[in-house]
Scaffold this motif. Structure first.
Motif, short mmCIF file in Angstrom:
data_model
loop_
_atom_site.label_atom_id
_atom_site.label_comp_id
_atom_site.label_asym_id
_atom_site.label_seq_id
_atom_site.Cartn_x
_atom_site.Cartn_y
_atom_site.Cartn_z
N ALA A 1 -0.81 8.94 6.69
CA ALA A 1 -1.31 7.79 5.92
C ALA A 1 -1.55 6.59 6.82
O ALA A 1 -2.59 5.93 6.72
CB ALA A 1 -0.30 7.43 4.82
N LEU A 2 -0.62 6.31 7.72
CA LEU A 2 -0.77 5.17 8.62
C LEU A 2 -1.97 5.36 9.54
O LEU A 2 -2.74 4.42 9.78
CB LEU A 2 0.50 4.96 9.44
N GLN A 3 -2.14 6.58 10.05
CA GLN A 3 -3.28 6.85 10.93
C GLN A 3 -4.59 6.65 10.17
O GLN A 3 -5.54 6.04 10.68
CB GLN A 3 -3.20 8.28 11.47
N GLY A 4 -4.63 7.14 8.93
CA GLY A 4 -5.83 6.97 8.14
C GLY A 4 -6.13 5.53 7.81
O GLY A 4 -7.30 5.09 7.85
N ASP B 1 7.16 11.85 3.14
CA ASP B 1 7.95 12.45 4.21
C ASP B 1 7.36 12.02 5.55
O ASP B 1 6.36 11.29 5.60
CB ASP B 1 8.04 13.97 4.07
N ASP B 2 7.98 12.45 6.62
CA ASP B 2 7.57 12.00 7.96
C ASP B 2 6.09 12.27 8.22
O ASP B 2 5.34 11.38 8.65
CB ASP B 2 8.45 12.69 9.01
N ALA B 3 5.65 13.49 7.95
CA ALA B 3 4.26 13.86 8.24
C ALA B 3 3.29 13.09 7.35
O ALA B 3 2.25 12.61 7.82
CB ALA B 3 4.08 15.37 8.04
N ARG C 1 7.01 2.39 14.60
CA ARG C 1 8.15 2.24 13.69
C ARG C 1 8.40 3.52 12.91
O ARG C 1 9.54 3.80 12.51
CB ARG C 1 7.90 1.07 12.73
N ALA C 2 7.34 4.28 12.67
CA ALA C 2 7.48 5.53 11.93
C ALA C 2 8.02 6.67 12.78
O ALA C 2 8.28 7.76 12.27
CB ALA C 2 6.13 5.93 11.33
N LEU D 1 0.82 -1.22 0.00
CA LEU D 1 0.00 0.00 0.00
C LEU D 1 0.85 1.26 0.00
O LEU D 1 0.40 2.31 -0.47
CB LEU D 1 -0.93 0.01 1.22
N LEU D 2 2.07 1.18 0.53
CA LEU D 2 2.95 2.34 0.56
C LEU D 2 3.92 2.37 -0.62
O LEU D 2 4.65 3.33 -0.79
CB LEU D 2 3.75 2.37 1.87
#
Length: 300
Positions: free
Chosen positions: A229-232, A222-224, A211-212, A174-175
């Protein structure tokens, strides 16, 4: 566990395969992982002569020698260790492949390899020679099918056009959705994709946000962007591991997700994710949250 045809090879492989590179060299621990895999219907085991200078093949051979008739054994060739150092050079020549297959067979304690894969590939290779080597091994009965492990679009297109490869191993998650540009073309040609990196270094697991925390991002995220994306994705499905696995398997060109495991518990987590229901609607929502980048290099 469901099995899928591996391209045009006549070989069926489990939708979850075991990537053997991460197997511990403690024999009882490694046996526990392999036993867990076999008990849950995994029949596809992937290694390479590159891993630990062939010692991983030796370990896999020892672990699977009693189950050989029940499994599909895949390994790779093309990276040649220097005899006197830790340096590796690329070697896709016919003489090297024809010699190296016998070393792999000996280490794997078998008289044939189910899927023999070119472990990379460059446009400067003499691909006709490489393909001829694999075809010769098929005729000898030393391999049943062959494929490539590559993310280079120009190499993939060359082998699709000029060879009888059954499969392409590529990083897909997915990433990292770059392979989606080519999946329909690969499937239409009667070939399959087996994936690696589908959990994106563990980012697409329930501990992904931890991990992020290193702030390094991932590929073009980028970091943000990565944390958002992971939170969503976690809001779409409570089991991020399951969402990751099923999002990849939803594409009909993908025959198997190759998952590494350094412990039996780690493999159980992947198997539990596979057994967890994920809807098509959740997969579509997940893709709307993530990027579909393109490969920028190796296109010509």
């Amino acid at each position: 566990m469901k099995k899928n045809d591996l391209g045009n090879s006549g070989i069926e492989i489990s939708e979850i395969g075991l990537g053997c590179m991460s197997l511990p060299f403690d024999l009882p621990e490694a046996k526990a992982i392999v036993r867990e895999a076999l008990e849950h219907g995994i029949n596809y085991f992937d290694t390479a002569d590159l891993y630990n200078k062939g010692k991983n093949e030796e370990l896999v051979g020892e672990l699977l020698k009693g189950s050989r008739k029940d499994i599909v054994l895949a390994t790779k060739v093309g990276n040649e260790w220097d005899a006197h150092s830790d340096e590796v050079k690329w070697n896709a020549t016919k003489p090297y492949i024809l010699k190296q297959v016998h070393n792999s067979l000996k280490r794997l304690q078998t008289d044939y390899i189910d899927v023999y894969q070119l472990h990379g590939g460059m446009m400067t290779d003499n691909s006709e020679e490489t393909i001829d080597a694999f075809e010769s091994l098929k005729k000898e009965g030393l391999i049943r099918a062959y494929g490539i492990s590559s993310i280079r679009p120009n190499v993939i297109k060359r082998f699709l056009a000029d060879s009888d490869i059954a499969s392409i191993m590529m990083q897909y998650s997915l990433l990292d959705r770059r392979p989606e540009e080519f999946l329909e073309e690969i499937g239409s040609a009667g070939r399959s994709v087996v994936t690696r990196g589908s959990l994106a270094r563990g980012l697409l697991t329930n501990s992904g946000l931890k991990r992020a925390a290193d702030g390094k991002g991932y590929l073009t995220y980028d970091d943000a962007e990565l944390k958002a994306a992971l939170q969503g994705l976690m809001e779409i499905h409570g089991n991020l591991n399951a969402l990751a696995v099923h999002s990849v398997l939803a594409n009909p060109t993908v025959a198997s997700v190759i998952a590494g495991a350094s412990s039996a518990d780690q493999l159980r987590e992947t198997l539990a994710a596979y057994d967890t229901s994920v809807s098509a609607e959740q997969i579509q929502r997940a893709k709307k949250l993530t990027k579909q980048d393109r490969y920028q290099e190796h296109r010509e």
